[in-house]
Write a protein that holds these residues in place. Structure first.
Motif, PDB file in Angstrom:
ATOM      1  N   PRO A   1      12.322  77.512 -50.422  1.00  0.00           N
ATOM      2  CA  PRO A   1      13.374  77.896 -51.387  1.00  0.00           C
ATOM      3  C   PRO A   1      13.868  79.322 -51.246  1.00  0.00           C
ATOM      4  CG  PRO A   1      11.238  77.594 -52.471  1.00  0.00           C
ATOM      5  CD  PRO A   1      11.097  77.051 -51.087  1.00  0.00           C
TER       6      PRO A   1
ATOM      7  N   ALA B   1      19.767  70.110 -52.220  1.00  0.00           N
ATOM      8  CA  ALA B   1      18.441  70.677 -51.959  1.00  0.00           C
ATOM      9  C   ALA B   1      17.413  70.163 -52.944  1.00  0.00           C
ATOM     10  CB  ALA B   1      18.507  72.204 -52.036  1.00  0.00           C
TER      11      ALA B   1
ATOM     12  N   TYR C   1      16.032  79.439 -48.181  1.00  0.00           N
ATOM     13  CA  TYR C   1      17.211  78.611 -48.403  1.00  0.00           C
ATOM     14  C   TYR C   1      18.231  79.345 -49.278  1.00  0.00           C
ATOM     15  CZ  TYR C   1      20.002  74.432 -49.322  1.00  0.00           C
ATOM     16  OH  TYR C   1      21.028  73.519 -49.404  1.00  0.00           O
TER      17      TYR C   1
ATOM     18  N   ARG D   1      23.016  73.204 -53.274  1.00  0.00           N
ATOM     19  CA  ARG D   1      21.859  73.376 -54.163  1.00  0.00           C
ATOM     20  C   ARG D   1      21.457  72.049 -54.786  1.00  0.00           C
ATOM     21  NH1 ARG D   1      24.616  78.335 -55.286  1.00  0.00           N
ATOM     22  NH2 ARG D   1      23.325  80.137 -54.710  1.00  0.00           N
TER      23      ARG D   1
ATOM     24  N   SER E   1      15.440  73.075 -47.792  1.00  0.00           N
ATOM     25  CA  SER E   1      15.149  73.370 -49.195  1.00  0.00           C
ATOM     26  C   SER E   1      13.654  73.415 -49.483  1.00  0.00           C
ATOM     27  CB  SER E   1      15.810  72.320 -50.096  1.00  0.00           C
ATOM     28  OG  SER E   1      15.383  71.017 -49.731  1.00  0.00           O
TER      29      SER E   1
END
Length: 306
Positions: free
Chosen positions: A277, A18, A280, A15, A274
């Motif tokens: 979103p 990303a 992802y 994360r 990413s």
């Protein structure tokens, strides 16, 4: 460290990465938006082309996959709104034709296809073309001479001592399979046959037209990969007209993951995972669930199917 904690740490690190990738991508997307044109792919099935009938015994429910009612996440549509994907597809078709005819690939001819409007973006387009032909078709785009004006496509398949290419058929299937799995994921874990062909048309893969790498693509998708349990091909329920959809099969769930497929699609289309979103986050959740104990994973899947 317990396995579950390791998977959470990996997800947390992904994360953070990303967020960095999305910030870096922002400027490039803004530039691309300024030159946006009509959708890259033509209508999927040509008029008068009947949907192919599924192979005997292939109308099945996906095994081991939770039921889902999601359809076409908005973030997934950005793949096909990409203003450069049409040019990438055109160049790929041209390169494969030259490869088939064993003719030289001249830079001036590629520039003519791109046309003056996109001449400034030619290096980016060519980079994406090279990435795509390598990932999907197993071919490397190389300059004949460093700094020269001509290119050649070279097979990356392993050549054995007796001069034969090994695992070629499997590699060809893998390239097309990853594309189809990606389109299914982008459209909410199930995609109509039309949606599959709409995307593939943009890469020069058409219904009823034999492909230099994949052979007859409809047979490969709706018969071969279905029989091998990588895909499920079935008629859409409650539809007025006979139409079909594709889902991930049992072996696809076992041998790959949503994150791997999303990363593959991002490379093919010149972006980063990413940048989508919603997808992802779903792929990260899928990664975490793969580390759950079998009993917990089974109970979670059962609760989703109720």
């Amino acid at each position: 460290m317990p396995r579950g904690q390791k998977s959470k740490l990996r997800a947390r690190e992904k994360r953070r990465q990303a967020r960095r990738e999305t910030q870096n991508l922002g400027g490039a997307q803004a530039t691309a938006a300024q030159i946006e044109e009509s959708p890259s792919c033509p209508s999927s099935l040509p008029r008068g082309t009947p949907p192919s009938s599924p192979a005997a015994g292939t109308r099945q429910e996906p095994q081991g996959a939770p039921a889902t009612s999601s359809r076409a996440p908005a973030s997934g549509e950005s793949f096909q709104r990409d203003p450069l994907i049409k040019k990438v597809g055109m160049l790929i078709e041209f390169l494969l034709e030259k490869y088939t005819m064993e003719e030289p690939i001249i830079k001036a001819d590629l520039l003519k296809l791109v046309n003056k409007r996109y001449k400034r973006k030619f290096p980016e387009i060519l980079r994406r073309v090279a990435e795509c032909v390598q990932l999907v078709f197993g071919l490397a785009l190389k300059e004949v001479k460093p700094g020269g004006d001509s290119y050649a496509l070279v097979s990356k398949l392993h050549v054995s001592d007796d001069g034969r290419q090994s695992s070629g058929g499997r590699f060809r299937k893998n390239g097309l399979l990853m594309l189809v799995l990606g389109v299914i994921f982008l459209h909410g874990d199930r995609a109509s046959e039309e949606e599959i062909w709409e995307f593939l048309n943009g890469l020069g893969v058409y219904v009823g037209r034999r492909h230099i790498i994949f052979g007859e693509p409809r047979k490969l998708i709706t018969e071969d990969l279905v029989q091998e349990k990588y895909l499920v091909y079935r008629q859409v329920r409650d539809s007025n007209l006979p139409c079909y959809e594709l889902l991930w099969g049992r072996r696809a769930h076992a041998e790959t993951s949503k994150m791997k497929v999303l990363e593959f699609m991002a490379k093919v289309t010149g972006t980063v995972p990413s940048a989508l979103p919603d997808l992802y986050e779903e792929a990260l959740k899928d990664e975490e669930e793969r580390f759950l104990p079998p009993l917990v994973r089974s109970e979670a899947a059962s609760s989703l199917c109720v």
